[in-house]
Design an enzyme around this catalytic site. Structure first.
Site, PDB file in Angstrom:
ATOM      1  N   ASP A 167       0.871  -1.178   0.000  1.00  0.00           N
ATOM      2  CA  ASP A 167       0.000   0.000   0.000  1.00  0.00           C
ATOM      3  C   ASP A 167       0.909   1.229   0.000  1.00  0.00           C
ATOM      4  O   ASP A 167       1.497   1.584   1.029  1.00  0.00           O
ATOM      5  CB  ASP A 167      -0.899   0.006   1.240  1.00  0.00           C
ATOM      6  CG  ASP A 167      -1.978  -1.075   1.195  1.00  0.00           C
ATOM      7  OD1 ASP A 167      -1.730  -2.137   0.596  1.00  0.00           O
ATOM      8  OD2 ASP A 167      -3.065  -0.849   1.767  1.00  0.00           O
ATOM      9  N   LYS A 235      -6.819   3.323  -3.579  1.00  0.00           N
ATOM     10  CA  LYS A 235      -7.235   3.333  -2.172  1.00  0.00           C
ATOM     11  C   LYS A 235      -7.461   4.773  -1.730  1.00  0.00           C
ATOM     12  O   LYS A 235      -6.687   5.662  -2.070  1.00  0.00           O
ATOM     13  CB  LYS A 235      -6.150   2.661  -1.338  1.00  0.00           C
ATOM     14  CG  LYS A 235      -6.376   2.646   0.170  1.00  0.00           C
ATOM     15  CD  LYS A 235      -5.232   1.912   0.869  1.00  0.00           C
ATOM     16  CE  LYS A 235      -5.290   2.041   2.388  1.00  0.00           C
ATOM     17  NZ  LYS A 235      -4.145   1.353   3.038  1.00  0.00           N
ATOM     18  N   LYS A 271     -10.215   0.307  -2.655  1.00  0.00           N
ATOM     19  CA  LYS A 271     -10.139   0.083  -1.216  1.00  0.00           C
ATOM     20  C   LYS A 271     -10.454   1.375  -0.466  1.00  0.00           C
ATOM     21  O   LYS A 271      -9.602   2.255  -0.368  1.00  0.00           O
ATOM     22  CB  LYS A 271      -8.753  -0.429  -0.814  1.00  0.00           C
ATOM     23  CG  LYS A 271      -8.587  -0.657   0.701  1.00  0.00           C
ATOM     24  CD  LYS A 271      -7.196  -1.175   1.032  1.00  0.00           C
ATOM     25  CE  LYS A 271      -6.965  -1.251   2.540  1.00  0.00           C
ATOM     26  NZ  LYS A 271      -5.611  -1.760   2.882  1.00  0.00           N
TER      27      LYS A 271
END
Length: 335
Positions: A167, A235, A271
């Site tokens: 991430d 995300k 996400k």
């Protein structure tokens, strides 16, 4: 789970952009995307948020939420023991209910990856096949303010330690200054750093930090830029900046993913992370996904919840469905 290769991503970007991904080409493309109708977006998100889920579907929804959670601890006080406790909960969220699904992944700082991998043991694997992934935040999370060399070393170290997913955070300062080519190149370079010696690659989630992007137009452009550069997921947030995930922003990102799929045939995940604490709110996101990109996206390699406290509320709601009454706060462990 392996992500898109850098070569494929770059070739796809070149085909879509019609030229090299430099500042001028990216600016022309990204600013040519129609502006966001903020009122319409928020009204649609609000309407989707009012959709009810029948009792017969609620059990399915609660189990699906659990299976899509990245159970997260990202604190300076994290210890190997805390990570082992997190992994134990990820594997067996409700000891009183052996049929409770496992979460999709545990998400930790890079230096905690070896402890997560060790604690998972045989359970470490692809969540689409019933395993639990290890996700690591990287690239000078949460600020993203470091040299590219440090970002790449941060990523490579986590992958070498066994991280299945990275991430990363984009350089919001560079993006807001219009340095789109720099942001593209950094994402692409991090994607390359996700490669393993055997040719496979950790999946790359690109964190936009939407709370710092200010406008919906910026969120849309950053989403397109991240996908063009090879991100396997987009995300919303680090969870360290407010506002974090919101339904309108997530809807907007899902619309980008839908349009990208229509344009290229390539599927990218989404996400939302930060601030999703109740099953009631999480169900709104499930509905939004289903109505925007389709139920086929409600699988771990295409949708995740980044959360630390959401799981507890979902477990309490599952218990309520099974017994007809709510359990006390001590029914679930405190993370």
């Amino acid at each position: 789970m392996t992500g898109t290769t850098l070569v494929t991503a770059r070739e796809r970007a070149l085909a879509v952009l019609g030229g090299d991904p430099d500042d001028a080409t990216l600016r022309r493309y990204l600013h040519g995307i129609p502006g966001v109708d903020a009122v319409g977006l928020e009204q649609r998100a609000a309407a989707l948020g009012t959709r009810s889920v029948k009792t017969s579907s609620k059990a399915w929804a609660l189990d699906r939420i659990i299976s899509l959670i990245d159970l997260t601890t990202l604190e300076g006080a994290d210890t190997p023991g805390k990570v082992r406790s997190l992994v134990a909960k990820a594997q067996n969220p409700d000891p009183a209910e052996p049929g409770t699904p496992r979460v999709a992944a545990v998400c930790v700082y890079g230096d905690m990856v070896p402890y997560a991998v060790e604690a998972l043991g045989a359970a470490h694997g692809d969540p689409d096949d019933g395993g639990i992934s290890v996700a690591a935040v990287a690239t000078a999370f949460p600020s993203g303010r470091s040299s590219l060399d440090i970002k790449l070393a941060d990523t490579a170290e986590a992958v070498a330690a066994g991280a299945d997913e990275i991430d990363m955070v984009i350089d919001r300062g560079a993006f807001l200054a219009g340095r789109y080519g720099l942001v593209f190149d950094q994402i692409a370079a991090v994607k390359e750093a996700c490669r393993r010696p055997d040719g496979t690659s950790a999946s790359l989630k690109v964190i936009l930090e939407t709370g710092e992007l200010v406008t919906y137009d910026n969120v849309r452009r950053a989403s397109w830029l991240s996908i063009l550069a090879g991100g396997d997921f987009i995300k919303t947030s680090t969870g360290k900046v407010q506002p974090a995930a919101t339904l309108p922003v997530t809807l907007l990102m899902l619309e980008v993913v839908r349009d990208w799929h229509r344009l290229t045939g390539h599927k990218v995940g989404v996400k939302p992370a930060g601030g999703i604490r109740t099953s009631k709110d999480a169900i709104k996101y499930l509905v939004t996904v289903a109505e925007t990109v389709g139920e086929e996206w409600l699988v771990p390699h295409l949708f995740r919840f980044g959360a630390s406290s959401l799981l507890n509320d979902v477990l309490l709601q599952r218990q309520k469905l099974a017994s007809g009454h709510y359990s006390g706060a001590d029914y679930v462990t405190i993370d």
